[in-house]
Write a protein that holds these residues in place. Sequence first.
Motif, short mmCIF file in Angstrom:
data_model
loop_
_atom_site.label_atom_id
_atom_site.label_comp_id
_atom_site.label_asym_id
_atom_site.label_seq_id
_atom_site.Cartn_x
_atom_site.Cartn_y
_atom_site.Cartn_z
N PHE A 188 -14.36 -3.92 -13.57
CA PHE A 188 -15.18 -2.67 -12.80
C PHE A 188 -16.44 -2.37 -13.54
N ARG A 189 -16.70 -2.33 -14.91
CA ARG A 189 -17.77 -2.25 -15.64
C ARG A 189 -18.87 -3.07 -15.11
N ARG A 190 -18.50 -4.57 -15.05
CA ARG A 190 -19.26 -5.64 -14.52
C ARG A 190 -19.87 -5.36 -13.33
N LEU A 191 -18.94 -5.03 -12.49
CA LEU A 191 -19.37 -4.64 -11.05
C LEU A 191 -20.28 -3.46 -10.89
N ILE A 192 -20.04 -2.54 -11.50
CA ILE A 192 -20.97 -1.32 -11.53
C ILE A 192 -22.39 -1.81 -12.04
N CYS B 23 5.33 4.43 3.08
CA CYS B 23 5.10 5.27 4.05
C CYS B 23 5.15 4.37 5.29
N THR B 24 5.57 4.85 6.50
CA THR B 24 5.93 3.89 7.79
C THR B 24 4.60 3.61 8.32
N MET B 25 3.60 4.52 8.03
CA MET B 25 2.43 4.23 8.82
C MET B 25 1.49 3.30 7.99
N CYS B 26 1.78 2.85 6.77
CA CYS B 26 0.84 2.19 5.76
C CYS B 26 1.20 0.62 5.60
N VAL B 27 0.36 -0.09 5.55
CA VAL B 27 0.47 -1.51 5.26
C VAL B 27 1.22 -2.03 4.11
N VAL B 28 1.26 -1.21 3.14
CA VAL B 28 1.52 -1.32 1.67
C VAL B 28 3.24 -1.48 1.95
N ALA B 29 3.71 -0.92 2.73
CA ALA B 29 5.16 -0.89 2.81
C ALA B 29 5.63 -2.33 3.03
N GLU B 30 4.88 -3.16 3.84
CA GLU B 30 5.22 -4.25 4.09
C GLU B 30 5.01 -5.42 3.16
N TRP B 31 4.22 -5.02 2.08
CA TRP B 31 3.94 -6.17 0.91
C TRP B 31 5.01 -6.34 0.16
N PRO B 32 5.42 -7.69 -0.36
CA PRO B 32 6.55 -7.55 -1.37
C PRO B 32 6.26 -6.75 -2.41
N LYS B 33 7.07 -6.22 -3.14
CA LYS B 33 7.01 -5.21 -4.12
C LYS B 33 6.09 -4.17 -3.78
N GLY B 34 5.62 -3.95 -2.66
CA GLY B 34 4.38 -2.88 -2.39
C GLY B 34 3.07 -3.34 -3.22
N GLN B 35 2.84 -4.58 -3.43
CA GLN B 35 1.58 -4.86 -4.02
C GLN B 35 1.05 -6.31 -3.66
N ARG B 36 -0.19 -6.44 -3.52
CA ARG B 36 -0.56 -7.78 -3.10
C ARG B 36 -1.84 -8.29 -4.11
N ALA B 37 -2.08 -7.52 -5.02
CA ALA B 37 -3.06 -8.01 -5.90
C ALA B 37 -3.05 -7.71 -7.23
N GLU B 38 -3.45 -7.99 -8.42
CA GLU B 38 -3.31 -7.09 -9.71
C GLU B 38 -4.42 -6.15 -9.66
N ASP B 39 -4.06 -5.33 -10.64
CA ASP B 39 -4.90 -4.26 -10.67
C ASP B 39 -6.24 -4.76 -11.15
N MET B 40 -7.51 -3.95 -10.95
CA MET B 40 -8.75 -4.22 -11.06
C MET B 40 -8.86 -3.86 -12.87
N THR B 41 -9.17 -4.72 -13.74
CA THR B 41 -9.27 -4.17 -15.20
C THR B 41 -10.79 -3.24 -15.53
N PHE B 42 -10.69 -2.63 -16.31
CA PHE B 42 -11.86 -1.60 -16.60
C PHE B 42 -13.15 -2.57 -16.94
N ASP B 43 -13.08 -3.85 -17.38
CA ASP B 43 -14.10 -4.58 -17.88
C ASP B 43 -14.60 -5.46 -16.50
#
Length: 181
Positions: free
Chosen positions: A83-87, A61-81
Amino acid sequence: MPVPAAGLEAYQRERALALASDARRKANYDAYQAHQRRGAVVDYLPIKLNIENVSRCNFRCTMCVVAEWPKGQRAEDMTFDDFRRLIDEQYGLVEIKLQGIGEPLMQRGDEFFEMIRYARSKHIWVRTTTNASQLHLRTITRNWSTPGSTKSRSRSMAPPRTCSRASASVRCSSASRPIAS
């Protein structure tokens, strides 16, 4: 803040269950409620938290910063483990927004839905916002029947002309349909 789709009573009931389920959470919430916000030392954990499970999107989307990131991604996905640790570490939580910058449903496998189920097992209210492009009837019926969560969709009211100007990759006819809940 908008009223949750399940209603304010359901939201308040879940908060009461969350506070009753963990004495530390209740003490933390009471400290939050008693806190005078000016000049005081913060002595409690957050009660609400925005969690970015992915930082990528399938749209540019033209209004979103994601469009400017290489490959549309800036970091790895959060793992479930993670997430669970954070919660588990943030025992004061009564509500989370599982989204961030990106499309939360881009999470690989069923981890996004596992995250929702885990938070809900602790009576944490879950909010999310999606562009709805990854929703499929089997996904909704299998995974989003969890009470105590609120789903929103970006551009839900955008007319097709506005939608197509925002992103050439969006099929606007499908982006303007409401989410089943």
